[in-house]
Design an enzyme around this catalytic site. Structure first.
Site, PDB file in Angstrom:
ATOM      1  N   LYS A 206      58.229  18.612  59.626  1.00 14.67           N
ATOM      2  CA  LYS A 206      58.628  17.250  60.017  1.00 14.67           C
ATOM      3  C   LYS A 206      57.850  16.205  59.219  1.00 14.67           C
ATOM      4  O   LYS A 206      58.417  15.237  58.687  1.00 14.67           O
ATOM      5  CB  LYS A 206      58.382  17.113  61.531  1.00 14.67           C
ATOM      6  CG  LYS A 206      58.633  15.771  62.154  1.00 14.67           C
ATOM      7  CD  LYS A 206      57.386  14.905  62.274  1.00 14.67           C
ATOM      8  CE  LYS A 206      56.371  15.409  63.286  1.00 14.67           C
ATOM      9  NZ  LYS A 206      55.188  14.499  63.375  1.00 14.67           N
TER      10      LYS A 206
ATOM     11  N   LYS B 182      48.149   9.496  56.728  1.00 19.78           N
ATOM     12  CA  LYS B 182      48.383  10.780  57.391  1.00 19.78           C
ATOM     13  C   LYS B 182      49.428  11.597  56.632  1.00 19.78           C
ATOM     14  O   LYS B 182      49.290  12.819  56.486  1.00 19.78           O
ATOM     15  CB  LYS B 182      48.830  10.564  58.844  1.00 19.78           C
ATOM     16  CG  LYS B 182      49.157  11.849  59.622  1.00 19.78           C
ATOM     17  CD  LYS B 182      47.952  12.737  59.863  1.00 19.78           C
ATOM     18  CE  LYS B 182      48.301  14.133  60.363  1.00 19.78           C
ATOM     19  NZ  LYS B 182      48.829  14.205  61.721  1.00 19.78           N
TER      20      LYS B 182
END
Lengths: 299, 299
Positions: B237, B169
């Site tokens: 993030k 991811k």
């Protein structure tokens, strides 16, 4: 229609073939003799670009870089000496937008229109008639040659005045280079992190990371097969033109600058003749069988 | 099946809805009360993550970042205090691969399996059940929860042991960020060079520059509508997590470093709550109506 064609290389050959298939006849000039079956369909090659211009009302060019177009159009034996007022020159090559404006002005002074129509989609796109043509120049001349472009391009767009097609093509090449870099760095990170790059590529397809580069070039990076495709040396030529163009415009292009540096590095390794996906090797990301060789196209 | 669910935000709500639609019942915990119609379908919310664990053999987590997962799983009122041996925790959040390995080990010590299964495809993918789920962890536990993942994900891939899904991811988020940057810089160059960005985007679609980002985010950049979508602050993030991960691995990631810098710059402008395509504004490339605001999600 009797069409002129200058430059029968990797891209020029399939494009000329489609024009012949559409029923046109060609007067062509190329530096190297043609292979069959194209050779017999084209017939005797012209001895110069000028001879091509004398025989055709629309002349296509597909050569390497700006100086080549300059030579073909305005050199000693160039188009300019034999071209007929009212004819159109369609430059399919990928070259400088600024120089293109100059070419168009010089030809306009002789009553000849210049359409820049660089294409994206590579040799596969040329063979399969799925190229995108990015066009600049006067609209009436563009409309005149559009049916000819449709013989080999699926997507044909008019972007603005002379040079606008070349500008868009440079943008295209910058986007492709950055998408390639994304895949190369991403797959290298996966490998470092213990995830098989082939699995990572497969998992990412269909998500937001999907791109033509992830699909096509990601596959090449995973297999380590860097047979072109599109040669790194040619893409580097486009990125150098893009960087000069951005600098002339005073445009902020930090990502272009970074990816240009990586392409230069890859070319310095002698990889200019490999497919541009070979940039992945800068990350040590392939286990492919090919070694750098000296048959580099890059200068 | 009685399923536990912790975190019913933008992504959690549509995912929970698909699990309900598939006939499962939910015991859920969320920090904020739910809106209708989900509220009545879920019923009384649990008072803690621990209460969820006590009631379910499979618990899904969908929270923001690594410390949030840590708190939910191992905090004072966390899963760990009530979880049943033999159950499975499926973490859909996008967090640190290294921390994930630690979470998995600590739960394994209590006889509980941990599957990391972050998803790509955004809120649209969650609503339309077209998410890609990138999974790590023990294969038997993965196979047990795969039918549940199939309630909301179209592409489900097992990438390796605990943390491999998170690693993939992060790679995905790096590739997306670089594809976004490619489109942002490309369209800005077009505009500088006098080519309408909307025309350039359209001309490039279908060629090698094609990407989900050119299609979707390029459209947002052209229209100047930066309503998320996926918030810049959340993507930032992920990029920070990716940079830490790359540094821990000793991996060479110059493009990630560059794009992280641009995302930081955009967040510093107060754009953290806008769609991540807002990075285009760093190039002054949009004529959109929205102004930077202080409702930024970025830290």
């Amino acid at each position: 229609m009797q069409i002129g064609f200058v430059g029968l290389g990797t891209m020029g050959r399939p494009i000329a073939t489609h024009l012949l298939d559409a029923g046109h006849t060609l007067k062509a000039y190329a530096r190297s003799p043609l292979d069959e079956p194209l050779a017999s369909r084209v017939g005797r090659l012209a001895h110069s670009a000028g001879e091509v211009a004398a025989a055709a009302e629309v002349v296509f060019l597909m050569v390497r870089d700006t100086p080549d177009v300059d030579e073909v159009a305005f050199g000693e034996r160039g188009l300019v000496h034999h071209v007929t007022p009212g004819s159109v020159i369609v430059d399919l090559s990928s070259v400088s937008p600024a120089a293109t404006r100059g070419f168009a002005e010089r030809m306009a002074a002789r009553g000849v229109a210049w359409i820049d129509a660089p294409v994206s989609g590579g040799e596969v796109g040329a063979r399969e008639r799925t190229l995108s043509a990015m066009c600049g120049g006067e609209v009436p001349a563009f409309e005149r040659v559009r049916p000819l472009l449709a013989c080999f391009a699926q997507r044909i767009r008019h972007l603005g005045p002379a040079g606008a097609g070349q500008a868009c093509k440079l943008v295209n090449q910058v986007v492709v280079a950055l998408n390639l870099l994304a895949v190369a760095e991403g797959l290298a990170l996966a490998r470092h992190g213990g995830v098989e790059p082939a699995l990572a590529r497969d998992a990412m397809l269909g998500g937001f990371a999907e791109s033509r580069c992830l699909q096509l070039h990601g596959g090449r990076m995973v297999s380590g097969d860097f047979e072109p495709g599109f040669a790194l040396g040619l893409h580097l030529k486009d990125l150098r033109n893009a960087m000069r163009w951005a600098a002339d415009l005073g445009a902020h292009a930090p990502a272009l600058q970074a990816v240009l540096g990586l392409f230069e590095q890859a070319a310095a390794q002698g990889w200019g003749g490999h497919d541009h996906s070979v940039v992945a090797r800068l990350y040590g990301a392939d286990a492919g069988p090919r070694q750098p060789d000296s048959a580099s196209l890059s200068q």
